[in-house]
Scaffold this motif. Structure first.
Motif, PDB file in Angstrom:
ATOM      1  N   HIS A   1      11.460  14.093  -2.328  1.00  0.00           N
ATOM      2  CA  HIS A   1      11.270  13.374  -3.583  1.00  0.00           C
ATOM      3  C   HIS A   1      10.132  13.990  -4.387  1.00  0.00           C
ATOM      4  CE1 HIS A   1      13.808  10.093  -2.081  1.00  0.00           C
ATOM      5  NE2 HIS A   1      13.114  10.135  -0.959  1.00  0.00           N
ATOM      6  N   ASP A   2      10.315  14.023  -5.703  1.00  0.00           N
ATOM      7  CA  ASP A   2       9.209  14.380  -6.586  1.00  0.00           C
ATOM      8  C   ASP A   2       8.356  13.143  -6.845  1.00  0.00           C
ATOM      9  OD1 ASP A   2      10.012  17.028  -6.904  1.00  0.00           O
ATOM     10  OD2 ASP A   2      11.418  16.491  -8.512  1.00  0.00           O
TER      11      ASP A   2
ATOM     12  N   ALA B   1       6.426  10.233  -8.702  1.00  0.00           N
ATOM     13  CA  ALA B   1       6.621   9.580  -9.990  1.00  0.00           C
ATOM     14  C   ALA B   1       5.481   9.975 -10.927  1.00  0.00           C
ATOM     15  CB  ALA B   1       6.649   8.065  -9.809  1.00  0.00           C
ATOM     16  N   PRO B   2       5.786  10.438 -12.143  1.00  0.00           N
ATOM     17  CA  PRO B   2       4.725  10.857 -13.061  1.00  0.00           C
ATOM     18  C   PRO B   2       3.705   9.738 -13.288  1.00  0.00           C
ATOM     19  CG  PRO B   2       6.877  11.478 -13.903  1.00  0.00           C
ATOM     20  CD  PRO B   2       7.130  10.589 -12.713  1.00  0.00           C
ATOM     21  N   GLY B   3       2.424  10.104 -13.226  1.00  0.00           N
ATOM     22  CA  GLY B   3       1.358   9.146 -13.469  1.00  0.00           C
ATOM     23  C   GLY B   3       0.977   8.298 -12.282  1.00  0.00           C
ATOM     24  N   SER B   4       1.687   8.412 -11.171  1.00  0.00           N
ATOM     25  CA  SER B   4       1.390   7.591  -9.999  1.00  0.00           C
ATOM     26  C   SER B   4       0.190   8.150  -9.248  1.00  0.00           C
ATOM     27  CB  SER B   4       2.599   7.548  -9.063  1.00  0.00           C
ATOM     28  OG  SER B   4       2.848   8.845  -8.513  1.00  0.00           O
ATOM     29  N   LEU B   5      -0.408   7.314  -8.411  1.00  0.00           N
ATOM     30  CA  LEU B   5      -1.494   7.796  -7.567  1.00  0.00           C
ATOM     31  C   LEU B   5      -0.993   8.893  -6.646  1.00  0.00           C
ATOM     32  CD1 LEU B   5      -4.327   7.740  -6.398  1.00  0.00           C
ATOM     33  CD2 LEU B   5      -3.653   5.815  -4.974  1.00  0.00           C
ATOM     34  N   PHE B   6       0.211   8.761  -6.139  1.00  0.00           N
ATOM     35  CA  PHE B   6       0.739   9.807  -5.259  1.00  0.00           C
ATOM     36  C   PHE B   6       0.841  11.132  -6.008  1.00  0.00           C
ATOM     37  CE2 PHE B   6       4.274  12.042  -3.091  1.00  0.00           C
ATOM     38  CZ  PHE B   6       3.655  12.208  -1.854  1.00  0.00           C
ATOM     39  N   ALA B   7       1.205  11.085  -7.285  1.00  0.00           N
ATOM     40  CA  ALA B   7       1.258  12.321  -8.071  1.00  0.00           C
ATOM     41  C   ALA B   7      -0.124  12.963  -8.165  1.00  0.00           C
ATOM     42  CB  ALA B   7       1.811  12.042  -9.472  1.00  0.00           C
ATOM     43  N   ARG B   8      -1.187  12.140  -8.298  1.00  0.00           N
ATOM     44  CA  ARG B   8      -2.542  12.683  -8.338  1.00  0.00           C
ATOM     45  C   ARG B   8      -2.926  13.290  -6.992  1.00  0.00           C
ATOM     46  NH1 ARG B   8      -4.352   7.757 -10.691  1.00  0.00           N
ATOM     47  NH2 ARG B   8      -6.021   7.552  -9.139  1.00  0.00           N
ATOM     48  N   ILE B   9      -2.529  12.628  -5.908  1.00  0.00           N
ATOM     49  CA  ILE B   9      -2.813  13.179  -4.589  1.00  0.00           C
ATOM     50  C   ILE B   9      -2.141  14.541  -4.433  1.00  0.00           C
ATOM     51  CG2 ILE B   9      -2.450  12.845  -2.107  1.00  0.00           C
ATOM     52  CD1 ILE B   9      -2.590   9.820  -2.641  1.00  0.00           C
ATOM     53  N   VAL B  10      -0.882  14.637  -4.823  1.00  0.00           N
ATOM     54  CA  VAL B  10      -0.148  15.896  -4.707  1.00  0.00           C
ATOM     55  C   VAL B  10      -0.782  16.965  -5.585  1.00  0.00           C
ATOM     56  CG1 VAL B  10       2.065  17.025  -5.134  1.00  0.00           C
ATOM     57  CG2 VAL B  10       2.007  14.770  -4.047  1.00  0.00           C
ATOM     58  N   ALA B  11      -1.156  16.599  -6.806  1.00  0.00           N
ATOM     59  CA  ALA B  11      -1.771  17.571  -7.718  1.00  0.00           C
ATOM     60  C   ALA B  11      -3.069  18.119  -7.155  1.00  0.00           C
ATOM     61  CB  ALA B  11      -2.007  16.923  -9.078  1.00  0.00           C
ATOM     62  N   GLY B  12      -3.772  17.322  -6.385  1.00  0.00           N
ATOM     63  CA  GLY B  12      -5.025  17.771  -5.795  1.00  0.00           C
ATOM     64  C   GLY B  12      -4.855  18.892  -4.796  1.00  0.00           C
ATOM     65  N   TRP B  13      -3.626  19.109  -4.329  1.00  0.00           N
ATOM     66  CA  TRP B  13      -3.355  20.169  -3.344  1.00  0.00           C
ATOM     67  C   TRP B  13      -2.482  21.283  -3.930  1.00  0.00           C
ATOM     68  CZ3 TRP B  13      -5.729  20.321   1.315  1.00  0.00           C
ATOM     69  CH2 TRP B  13      -6.422  19.153   1.698  1.00  0.00           C
ATOM     70  N   ALA B  14      -2.404  21.351  -5.260  1.00  0.00           N
ATOM     71  CA  ALA B  14      -1.499  22.302  -5.904  1.00  0.00           C
ATOM     72  C   ALA B  14      -1.860  23.763  -5.635  1.00  0.00           C
ATOM     73  CB  ALA B  14      -1.465  22.045  -7.416  1.00  0.00           C
ATOM     74  N   ASP B  15      -3.126  24.031  -5.274  1.00  0.00           N
ATOM     75  CA  ASP B  15      -3.548  25.416  -5.072  1.00  0.00           C
ATOM     76  C   ASP B  15      -3.271  25.916  -3.655  1.00  0.00           C
ATOM     77  OD1 ASP B  15      -5.387  23.721  -3.889  1.00  0.00           O
ATOM     78  OD2 ASP B  15      -7.119  24.983  -4.357  1.00  0.00           O
ATOM     79  N   GLN B  16      -2.621  25.106  -2.829  1.00  0.00           N
ATOM     80  CA  GLN B  16      -2.371  25.476  -1.439  1.00  0.00           C
ATOM     81  C   GLN B  16      -0.920  25.890  -1.232  1.00  0.00           C
ATOM     82  OE1 GLN B  16      -4.975  25.314   1.080  1.00  0.00           O
ATOM     83  NE2 GLN B  16      -6.074  25.268  -0.872  1.00  0.00           N
ATOM     84  N   ASP B  17      -0.674  26.644  -0.166  1.00  0.00           N
ATOM     85  CA  ASP B  17       0.701  26.981   0.178  1.00  0.00           C
ATOM     86  C   ASP B  17       1.431  25.709   0.610  1.00  0.00           C
ATOM     87  OD1 ASP B  17       0.793  26.672   3.257  1.00  0.00           O
ATOM     88  OD2 ASP B  17      -0.949  27.970   2.971  1.00  0.00           O
ATOM     89  N   PRO B  18       2.775  25.721   0.611  1.00  0.00           N
ATOM     90  CA  PRO B  18       3.527  24.480   0.840  1.00  0.00           C
ATOM     91  C   PRO B  18       3.165  23.761   2.131  1.00  0.00           C
ATOM     92  CG  PRO B  18       4.984  26.163  -0.026  1.00  0.00           C
ATOM     93  CD  PRO B  18       3.663  26.838   0.228  1.00  0.00           C
TER      94      PRO B  18
ATOM     95  N   GLY C   1       0.806  -1.208   0.000  1.00  0.00           N
ATOM     96  CA  GLY C   1       0.000   0.000   0.000  1.00  0.00           C
ATOM     97  C   GLY C   1       0.844   1.265   0.000  1.00  0.00           C
ATOM     98  N   LEU C   2       1.853   1.312   0.844  1.00  0.00           N
ATOM     99  CA  LEU C   2       2.669   2.523   0.928  1.00  0.00           C
ATOM    100  C   LEU C   2       3.477   2.738  -0.354  1.00  0.00           C
ATOM    101  CD1 LEU C   2       3.768   2.144   4.642  1.00  0.00           C
ATOM    102  CD2 LEU C   2       2.229   3.889   3.702  1.00  0.00           C
ATOM    103  N   ALA C   3       3.885   1.644  -0.995  1.00  0.00           N
ATOM    104  CA  ALA C   3       4.550   1.800  -2.297  1.00  0.00           C
ATOM    105  C   ALA C   3       3.595   2.312  -3.359  1.00  0.00           C
ATOM    106  CB  ALA C   3       5.149   0.467  -2.732  1.00  0.00           C
ATOM    107  N   SER C   4       2.305   2.019  -3.190  1.00  0.00           N
ATOM    108  CA  SER C   4       1.315   2.356  -4.215  1.00  0.00           C
ATOM    109  C   SER C   4       0.841   3.789  -4.114  1.00  0.00           C
ATOM    110  CB  SER C   4       0.113   1.414  -4.101  1.00  0.00           C
ATOM    111  OG  SER C   4       0.487   0.076  -4.341  1.00  0.00           O
ATOM    112  N   TRP C   5       0.694   4.337  -2.891  1.00  0.00           N
ATOM    113  CA  TRP C   5       0.085   5.668  -2.794  1.00  0.00           C
ATOM    114  C   TRP C   5       0.768   6.624  -1.839  1.00  0.00           C
ATOM    115  CZ3 TRP C   5      -3.601   1.479  -2.440  1.00  0.00           C
ATOM    116  CH2 TRP C   5      -3.638   0.868  -1.193  1.00  0.00           C
ATOM    117  N   ALA C   6       1.887   6.227  -1.247  1.00  0.00           N
ATOM    118  CA  ALA C   6       2.637   7.171  -0.413  1.00  0.00           C
ATOM    119  C   ALA C   6       3.822   7.721  -1.200  1.00  0.00           C
ATOM    120  CB  ALA C   6       3.097   6.497   0.875  1.00  0.00           C
ATOM    121  N   ALA C   7       4.535   8.644  -0.594  1.00  0.00           N
ATOM    122  CA  ALA C   7       5.670   9.275  -1.265  1.00  0.00           C
ATOM    123  C   ALA C   7       6.791   8.272  -1.501  1.00  0.00           C
ATOM    124  CB  ALA C   7       6.179  10.442  -0.406  1.00  0.00           C
ATOM    125  N   PRO C   8       7.617   8.495  -2.518  1.00  0.00           N
ATOM    126  CA  PRO C   8       8.755   7.611  -2.745  1.00  0.00           C
ATOM    127  C   PRO C   8       9.598   7.468  -1.483  1.00  0.00           C
ATOM    128  CG  PRO C   8       8.500   9.115  -4.598  1.00  0.00           C
ATOM    129  CD  PRO C   8       7.518   9.552  -3.546  1.00  0.00           C
ATOM    130  N   GLY C   9      10.038   6.244  -1.217  1.00  0.00           N
ATOM    131  CA  GLY C   9      10.850   5.985  -0.033  1.00  0.00           C
ATOM    132  C   GLY C   9      10.067   5.541   1.179  1.00  0.00           C
TER     133      GLY C   9
END
Length: 425
Positions: free
Chosen positions: A208-209, A211-228, A142-150
């Motif tokens: 870590h950035d 991985a393009p196309g990963s579920l984690f990338a979609r999760i991160v993109a969902g918060w792109a309008d917020q401050d860091p 699970g953590l490999a599938s939707w958490a941050a790299p590492g």
């Protein structure tokens, strides 16, 4: 239209385990059914329930529309006894969005890697608790599938395993008797564990950035309008809820499937030789028998509900429920036995002896079928064939493992270790 208590018997003195001390939660409802029949009312802790086990009632239950009688709200009411409110508030990626076809392909790839690591950890021979192995495997996949790299390796992984084991939302129905103490503490342990999850995920996100196309990338993109800072916190809470909601029942079911195979040597050999279709049927059968689920719907607006005793008008605020362990092994005499050959595809091969096909299920029926069913069966099949094909195994338990007696929900958790001896083939 009559109210439920005007038509159905009220099971006086029966309470649910998050309200009163109950030694055997499923047994208490079974006793009420024996005394009052297949449809009855339970009043527990000020809440009112219609329990239904009749063919008419169960069919009516599965036909309830979500906007009138909500599974989501009923699940939330159970989980919030254990989980801090902040894990639910403001989520932008929800567990229900996890099972797109391309996502499942990536999860199964991560499962393959997790199984490789599991083999490295097990080594050539030893004794191990089946359920401890499957739980750890689920965390890693699970953590490999939707958490941050590492997050699925090394010290970050170990920290997250400890935190998620403390935060486990399934405790709300596995150990409902402990929820009063959780509430009295202000969920202190759970909030500390959630803070640990946030610290690990936020730290990994900073390093870590996605991985393009990963579920984690979609999760991160969902918060792109917020401050860091808000972005990192939002991402971490999304990951936490997804992980809690997605893994524990699946890996408990995998544990029971391995236990059942160890106890049935002929079936074990077939799975170890790589028969995936048979392994899938074993997964369905073990999940059926391991179910402890209370299936419940929180009534949002008055609803006419057809039971075996007549039609009742269930008011808003009530809950309509059934209990799978009281159906899955009793709706027909042969259901007490483990028999993978009773399945064809995802359905029972022969329903002629059932008053209704809906009285037996592993993953639900119709619109209420678990959306993770295809993935869960694929994951269980892969794990069973890989692990049992790699190792010769034998039981170290003297009697079939028993579920936690207080549990009323989800797939059974074992009340004690199920130790298995293994040796590399």
């Amino acid at each position: 239209m009559p109210a439920p208590q005007d038509v159905l018997p009220v099971a006086d003195g029966v309470g649910l385990p998050w309200d009163v001390a109950v030694g055997d939660a499923v047994g208490a409802i079974a006793d009420a059914r024996g005394a009052h029949g297949d449809d009855f009312v339970v009043i527990s802790g000020g809440d009112r329930y219609v329990f239904t086990f009749s063919p008419t009632g169960v069919e009516s239950f599965y036909a309830l529309p979500e906007e009138v009688a909500s599974k989501g709200l009923a699940d939330y009411r159970m989980l919030c006894r254990k989980l801090p409110d902040e894990i639910f508030t403001g989520r932008r990626t929800l567990p229900g969005s996890l099972f797109r076809r391309d996502d499942v392909t990536s999860y199964l790839a991560h499962l393959g890697h997790a199984l490789d690591v599991t083999g490295d950890e097990l080594g050539e021979r030893g004794d191990v608790d089946v359920f401890a192995v499957t739980r750890r495997l689920g965390h890693r996949m699970g953590l490999a599938s939707w958490a941050a790299p590492g997050c699925a390796d090394g010290e970050p992984f170990e920290r997250l395993v400890r935190a998620f084991d403390a935060l486990d939302g399934s405790d709300a129905f596995v150990h409902p008797d402990a929820m009063a103490a959780v509430a009295a503490s202000g969920k202190r342990v759970e909030r500390a564990a959630l803070a640990e999850v946030a610290d690990v995920v936020e730290g990994a996100l900073a390093r870590h950035d996605p991985a393009p196309g990963s579920l984690f990338a979609r999760i991160v993109a969902g918060w792109a309008d917020q401050d860091p800072e808000a972005r990192a916190r939002g991402v971490a809470m999304d990951v936490a809820l997804i992980h809690i909601a997605s893994m524990s029942n699946l890996m408990a079911a995998l544990g029971w499937a391995i236990v059942d195979l160890v106890e049935h040597p002929d079936a074990l050999r077939t799975v170890a030789n790589g028969d995936e279709d048979f392994a899938r049927r074993c997964a369905l059968e073990s999940t059926r028998m391991a179910q402890r689920s209370i299936m419940s719907r929180a009534v949002l607006a008055p609803v006419e509900f057809r039971t075996g005793a007549g039609v009742v008008d269930v008011p808003a605020g009530w809950t309509i429920a059934t209990l799978l362990p009281l159906l899955n092994t009793s709706a027909e005499p042969s259901l007490t036995e483990w028999d993978p050959d009773r399945w064809r595809g995802h359905r029972l091969a022969d329903v002629g002896g059932l008053a209704s096909p809906m009285l037996v299920t592993a993953f639900g029926h119709g619109r209420h079928t678990c959306p993770a069913q295809p993935f869960s069966l694929a994951a269980m099949t892969t794990a069973m064939t890989r692990l049992l094909g790699r190792y010769d195994v034998s039981a170290r338990w003297s009697a079939h493992p028993r579920p936690v007696a207080a549990q009323i929900g989800g797939v059974a958790r074992s009340a004690g270790p199920a130790t298995m001896r293994y040796a590399l083939r």
